[in-house]
Design a protein around this motif. Structure first.
Motif, short mmCIF file in Angstrom:
data_model
loop_
_atom_site.label_atom_id
_atom_site.label_comp_id
_atom_site.label_asym_id
_atom_site.label_seq_id
_atom_site.Cartn_x
_atom_site.Cartn_y
_atom_site.Cartn_z
N ASP A 1 0.86 -1.17 0.00
CA ASP A 1 0.00 0.00 0.00
C ASP A 1 0.90 1.23 0.00
OD1 ASP A 1 -2.42 -1.38 0.18
OD2 ASP A 1 -2.37 -1.40 2.37
N ILE A 2 0.44 2.27 -0.62
CA ILE A 2 1.13 3.56 -0.51
C ILE A 2 0.58 4.22 0.74
CG2 ILE A 2 1.45 5.83 -1.56
CD1 ILE A 2 1.41 4.35 -4.30
N GLU A 3 1.43 4.31 1.75
CA GLU A 3 1.00 4.79 3.06
C GLU A 3 0.78 6.31 3.07
OE1 GLU A 3 -0.11 4.44 7.05
OE2 GLU A 3 0.19 2.89 5.55
N TYR A 4 1.77 7.05 2.59
CA TYR A 4 1.69 8.51 2.57
C TYR A 4 2.36 9.03 1.30
CZ TYR A 4 1.38 7.83 7.64
OH TYR A 4 1.04 7.39 8.89
N VAL A 5 1.90 10.18 0.84
CA VAL A 5 2.60 10.93 -0.19
C VAL A 5 2.78 12.33 0.37
CG1 VAL A 5 2.58 11.80 -2.56
CG2 VAL A 5 1.53 9.59 -2.05
N ASP B 1 8.15 14.81 -4.67
CA ASP B 1 7.25 14.25 -3.68
C ASP B 1 7.88 12.98 -3.11
OD1 ASP B 1 5.59 16.27 -4.55
OD2 ASP B 1 3.94 14.97 -5.14
N THR B 2 7.56 12.67 -1.85
CA THR B 2 8.08 11.48 -1.19
C THR B 2 6.94 10.51 -0.96
OG1 THR B 2 9.82 12.76 -0.12
CG2 THR B 2 9.34 10.60 0.81
N VAL B 3 7.11 9.28 -1.44
CA VAL B 3 6.10 8.23 -1.31
C VAL B 3 6.60 7.22 -0.28
CG1 VAL B 3 4.87 6.39 -2.52
CG2 VAL B 3 5.35 8.55 -3.70
N PHE B 4 5.80 6.99 0.78
CA PHE B 4 6.16 6.05 1.83
C PHE B 4 5.45 4.72 1.61
CE2 PHE B 4 7.34 9.99 3.77
CZ PHE B 4 8.37 9.67 4.64
N TYR C 1 9.39 11.64 -8.02
CA TYR C 1 9.12 11.11 -6.69
C TYR C 1 10.38 10.43 -6.16
CZ TYR C 1 4.18 11.47 -7.99
OH TYR C 1 2.95 11.92 -8.40
N GLN C 2 10.51 10.40 -4.83
CA GLN C 2 11.43 9.47 -4.20
C GLN C 2 10.56 8.47 -3.45
OE1 GLN C 2 14.17 11.18 -1.42
NE2 GLN C 2 12.61 12.24 -0.28
N ILE C 3 10.97 7.20 -3.49
CA ILE C 3 10.19 6.13 -2.88
C ILE C 3 10.98 5.65 -1.67
CG2 ILE C 3 9.07 3.90 -3.25
CD1 ILE C 3 8.09 6.16 -5.16
N VAL C 4 10.36 5.70 -0.49
CA VAL C 4 11.06 5.37 0.74
C VAL C 4 10.29 4.32 1.53
CG1 VAL C 4 12.13 7.66 0.84
CG2 VAL C 4 10.01 7.22 2.10
N GLY C 5 11.01 3.67 2.44
CA GLY C 5 10.42 2.64 3.28
C GLY C 5 9.99 3.19 4.62
N PRO C 6 9.53 2.30 5.50
CA PRO C 6 8.93 2.72 6.77
C PRO C 6 9.91 2.85 7.93
CG PRO C 6 8.69 0.37 6.51
CD PRO C 6 9.38 0.86 5.26
N LEU C 7 11.18 2.49 7.71
CA LEU C 7 12.10 2.49 8.84
C LEU C 7 12.51 3.91 9.22
CD1 LEU C 7 14.25 -0.66 8.03
CD2 LEU C 7 12.08 -0.47 9.24
N CYS C 8 12.91 4.06 10.46
CA CYS C 8 13.08 5.38 11.06
C CYS C 8 14.48 5.96 10.86
CB CYS C 8 12.75 5.30 12.54
SG CYS C 8 13.69 4.04 13.40
N PHE C 9 14.98 5.89 9.63
CA PHE C 9 16.26 6.54 9.35
C PHE C 9 16.27 7.02 7.91
CE2 PHE C 9 16.89 2.16 8.23
CZ PHE C 9 17.72 2.17 7.12
N LEU D 1 14.37 3.53 -1.39
CA LEU D 1 14.36 2.48 -2.40
C LEU D 1 14.65 3.03 -3.79
CD1 LEU D 1 11.31 0.46 -1.12
CD2 LEU D 1 13.73 -0.08 -0.87
N TYR D 2 14.10 4.19 -4.09
CA TYR D 2 14.34 4.86 -5.37
C TYR D 2 14.54 6.33 -5.04
CZ TYR D 2 12.19 0.64 -7.24
OH TYR D 2 11.89 -0.67 -7.54
N SER D 3 15.71 6.87 -5.35
CA SER D 3 15.95 8.28 -5.05
C SER D 3 15.19 9.18 -6.01
CB SER D 3 17.44 8.60 -5.05
OG SER D 3 17.99 8.30 -6.31
N GLU D 4 14.90 8.67 -7.21
CA GLU D 4 14.09 9.46 -8.13
C GLU D 4 13.48 8.56 -9.20
OE1 GLU D 4 15.12 12.66 -11.46
OE2 GLU D 4 15.40 13.43 -9.41
#
Length: 160
Positions: free
Chosen positions: A50-54, A64-67, A105-113, A118-121
């Motif tokens: 699921d796309i959690e947040y944009v 935009d950052t996609v979580f 977009y940059q695609i990022v994961g849920p971890l706290c760092f 996953l994809y910078s662009e």
């Protein structure tokens, strides 16, 4: 609908052998023995998140950052190494929205760092929180290397 990235490359044993031969003439002087674990398993799996947040772009990112719900916990080699690993991706659209022009977009994961990227662009038409992000060809060096960071549970595995 499903929208695929343009990152797909030809993956075949012949393409691999041709590239080896063209690059160094390896078969002229040596008997070559390989280990094709990744070749055999890579294309057998994909992950759907699921796309959690944009989060809209800002001065720092310019995109935009996609979580997602997966990140460095599943993609250790991609996030923690300098290897040029780029998994093909697609988006499962839940509505037939007027997409408009592609955005960055940059695609990022849920971890706290901050390194859980996953994809910078990537470029894609409008991505919304009602959609699913699919990462293809993850059958090798992903789930077998799962990180238990923050005691996160492994994703559900469906076999058919």
């Amino acid at each position: 609908g499903i929208e695929f990235s343009q990152d797909r490359q030809e993956h075949s044993a012949k393409a691999y052998v041709d590239a080896l031969q063209a690059s160094c003439g390896l078969f002229d002087s040596f008997n070559v023995v390989t280990e094709f674990g990744k070749f055999v398993h890579q294309h057998t799996s994909f992950v759907v998140s699921d796309i959690e947040y944009v989060i809209p772009s800002n001065e720092l990112t310019g995109k935009d950052t996609v979580f997602l719900h997966v990140g460095a916990d599943l993609f250790l080699r991609k996030v923690y190494s300098e290897l040029p690993i780029s998994f093909p991706w697609s988006i499962i659209r839940t509505e037939n929205l007027q997409q408009g022009a592609a955005k960055k977009y940059q695609i990022v994961g849920p971890l706290c760092f901050a390194g859980d990227v996953l994809y910078s662009e990537i470029e894609a038409p409008l991505i919304t929180e009602s959609e699913k992000f699919v990462i293809h060809d993850i059958g090798a060096n992903t789930l077998s290397l799962w990180s238990k960071h923050c005691s996160r549970a492994e994703p559900k595995l469906i076999i058919w």
